[in-house]
Write a protein that holds these residues in place. Structure first.
Motif, short mmCIF file in Angstrom:
data_model
loop_
_atom_site.label_atom_id
_atom_site.label_comp_id
_atom_site.label_asym_id
_atom_site.label_seq_id
_atom_site.Cartn_x
_atom_site.Cartn_y
_atom_site.Cartn_z
N SER A 31 0.66 -1.07 -0.01
CA SER A 31 -0.04 0.35 -0.13
C SER A 31 0.66 1.25 0.09
O SER A 31 2.23 1.46 0.64
CB SER A 31 -1.05 -0.44 1.22
N HIS A 32 0.46 2.48 -0.57
CA HIS A 32 1.32 3.23 -0.88
C HIS A 32 0.46 4.77 -0.37
O HIS A 32 -0.47 4.94 -0.67
CB HIS A 32 1.35 3.59 -2.62
N GLU A 33 1.82 5.63 0.51
CA GLU A 33 0.60 6.42 0.77
C GLU A 33 1.13 7.78 -0.47
O GLU A 33 1.92 8.07 -1.37
CB GLU A 33 1.88 7.22 2.29
N ALA A 42 1.22 11.09 -2.24
CA ALA A 42 1.77 12.38 -2.27
C ALA A 42 2.38 12.46 -3.47
O ALA A 42 3.68 12.96 -3.64
CB ALA A 42 2.52 12.48 -0.97
N GLY A 57 -6.56 6.59 6.51
CA GLY A 57 -5.20 5.59 6.84
C GLY A 57 -6.06 4.23 5.95
O GLY A 57 -5.10 3.31 6.00
N GLU A 105 -4.56 11.29 -1.81
CA GLU A 105 -4.34 12.31 -0.81
C GLU A 105 -4.88 13.27 -0.18
O GLU A 105 -4.66 13.39 0.83
CB GLU A 105 -3.76 12.67 -1.68
N GLN A 119 -6.71 11.31 3.01
CA GLN A 119 -5.05 10.65 3.82
C GLN A 119 -5.48 9.28 3.62
O GLN A 119 -5.99 8.31 4.68
CB GLN A 119 -5.97 11.08 5.22
N LYS A 157 -5.36 5.60 1.27
CA LYS A 157 -3.61 4.39 1.26
C LYS A 157 -4.37 3.55 0.29
O LYS A 157 -5.12 2.99 -0.27
CB LYS A 157 -3.04 3.99 2.53
N SER A 161 2.27 5.39 -7.23
CA SER A 161 4.11 4.64 -6.56
C SER A 161 5.02 5.36 -7.61
O SER A 161 6.39 5.46 -7.64
CB SER A 161 4.39 3.79 -6.80
#
Length: 472
Positions: A86-88, A90, A193, A211, A214, A216, A436
């Motif tokens: 999983s990717h934050e 940004a 989250g 984003e 918030q 993922k 990503s």
């Protein structure tokens, strides 16, 4: 459709499917008349239509032949393997920097998110706006803010019924464009989250929304023809606590894939098994090529798990900002969230589109728009084949107005983006379509504007810039 249009579509399908190959002669007028049981004048009308679309070319005293440029020699893009991460998210700064650079009206608009405004019936919509507001009872100015324009919801429900879906108007929530619909859906089933499964590559606005909320991202690979990799999705659902999926199963942006009806049913059964809701982004569904409309995943929804989002921005009225969601079991939650944020889309915009739909002409407009976009796609594909390196790969979607071009891995699309802007050409670089920041060697090009000498020179220039990067 008129008989000549039906016959033209039958021949076009043979060409698209490769049954009639590039350079091959189409059935003669006499043959077609005898085989299909239609008049020779009907055959002529159909062939004139196919000629205008760039699918056939007439050769004096020889008949009609499949235009060679329709068979693009470049392979389709590859499918990349999945990693269960999983990717934050940004990527907004990168996306904003790219989008801000695309606003110059003097650039060749290959990076545009919309087709040419001249393709839309804007003057007629303005007349509908004036007429509908003059006729609107005063109390509806206020009452329509709560539930949305009743006639508009009825007309949307009628559009669903044409593809065999019976939806009650009260399940439809009118929104400020599809983006609000998608945002409300996401908020109705997730919290900060949470993990959301998205396509890879995906529409950049999806990344911006994740984003902002918030959330993922779990990236699921997309095949350029078949769409979502169902095996990869099943693996992710089995091993990760995914709370929702945001997919574009029809004419996916940016790659253009459309899942078959069978695969859409398989997708729904998979999500039903895990009780994971689907946010179905379906804003390009009316822009299909051919004669058969696409079925949404919502068509197979038995439990109200699918939130189906649509919009008039891409197919009819950009700038009017009218979208909707058929929210299933989440409808009431979506309505409350909308009332807590924007309250309502503009009542005049709703009334104008409702008036336009009610008084006809929408399907004729769509046929013209689809025909135009199909011709322009063929012209761009042919130009890419002429000017780009042979190692390049390009998608061939059956609708919409985007091509996904995969360049050799040595090419940096962000650098290419800056070089192209310096030459007065816009494009959308691959990293803005990934949480990503993958696809650095890929670009998205729009064929939504009329093809002319300037377009041809721009593709030639892009091909030269790519070649120069490879040499350096």
């Amino acid at each position: 459709m008129k008989r000549y249009e039906q016959f033209a579509e039958e021949i076009a399908a043979l060409i698209r499917n490769g049954v009639l190959a590039a350079g091959e002669k189409a059935p003669s007028v006499r043959q077609a008349s005898r085989i299909y049981g239609i008049s020779q004048s009907t055959v002529f009308q159909a062939y004139y239509l196919l000629e205008s679309k760039g699918l056939l070319v007439a050769q004096e005293r020889s008949g009609y032949f499949v235009r060679a440029q329709q068979q693009a020699p470049l392979d389709e893009p590859k499918v990349y393997s999945q990693s269960l991460e999983s990717h934050e998210v940004a990527v907004s700064e990168l996306i904003f920097s790219v989008l801000n650079s695309l606003r110059d009206p003097n650039t060749v608009p290959f990076g545009s998110a919309f087709p040419d405004p001249s393709l839309y019936p804007l003057a007629r919509l303005a007349s509908c706006l004036s007429r509908s507001m003059k006729q609107m009872p005063e109390h509806e100015i206020v009452s329509d803010m709560t539930d949305g324009n009743s006639e508009l919801r009825r007309q949307i429900a009628l559009r669903y019924s044409q593809i065999g879906m019976l939806l009650a108007p009260h399940e439809l929530v009118i929104t400020n464009g599809a983006m609000e619909a998608l945002s409300l859906c996401l908020q109705s089933v997730t919290q900060a989250g949470d993990l959301v499964a998205i396509e890879s590559p995906t529409f950049y606005a999806c990344l911006q929304m994740l984003e902002r909320l918030q959330l993922k991202a779990v990236e699921i690979p997309v095949h350029p023809r078949d769409g979502i990799d169902l095996t990869a999705l099943a693996n992710a659902l089995e091993k990760l606590p995914i709370k929702a999926c945001w997919f574009m199963p029809t004419l996916q942006n940016p790659i253009g894939a459309t899942m078959s009806n069978e695969r859409k049913q398989q997708l729904y059964k998979l999500l039903q098994q895990h009780q994971v809701p689907l946010i179905e982004d379906d804003v390009y569904s009316e822009l299909y090529f051919g004669n058969t409309p696409n079925q949404p995943v919502k068509r197979y929804d038995q439990q109200g798990l699918v939130m189906h989002c649509g919009s008039f921005s891409k197919c009819l009225a950009p700038g009017y900002r009218i979208g909707w969601v058929a929210g299933g079991q989440f409808t009431e939650r979506i309505k409350k969230l909308r009332l807590m944020t924007t309250i309502s889309p503009a009542v005049p915009s709703q009334a104008a589109i409702a008036d336009y739909l009610q008084h006809g002409g929408y399907d004729l407009h769509l046929r013209r728009l689809r025909n135009t976009l199909e011709v322009q796609q063929g012209q761009m594909l042919a130009a890419i084949a002429r000017y780009f390196p042979a190692e390049a790969r390009v998608s061939r979607p059956q609708g919409s107005y985007f091509l996904w071009v995969e360049l050799p891995e040595a090419v940096d699309s962000l650098y290419l983006f800056q070089q192209a802007l310096n030459k007065g050409i816009s494009l959308a670089p691959g990293p803005i379509f990934s949480a990503s920041e993958k696809f650095r060697h890929c670009i998205r090009l729009s064929y939504g504007y009329p093809w002319d000498e300037r377009s041809e020179k721009a593709i030639a220039q892009l091909g030269l810039l790519v070649t120069q990067q490879l040499k350096s």
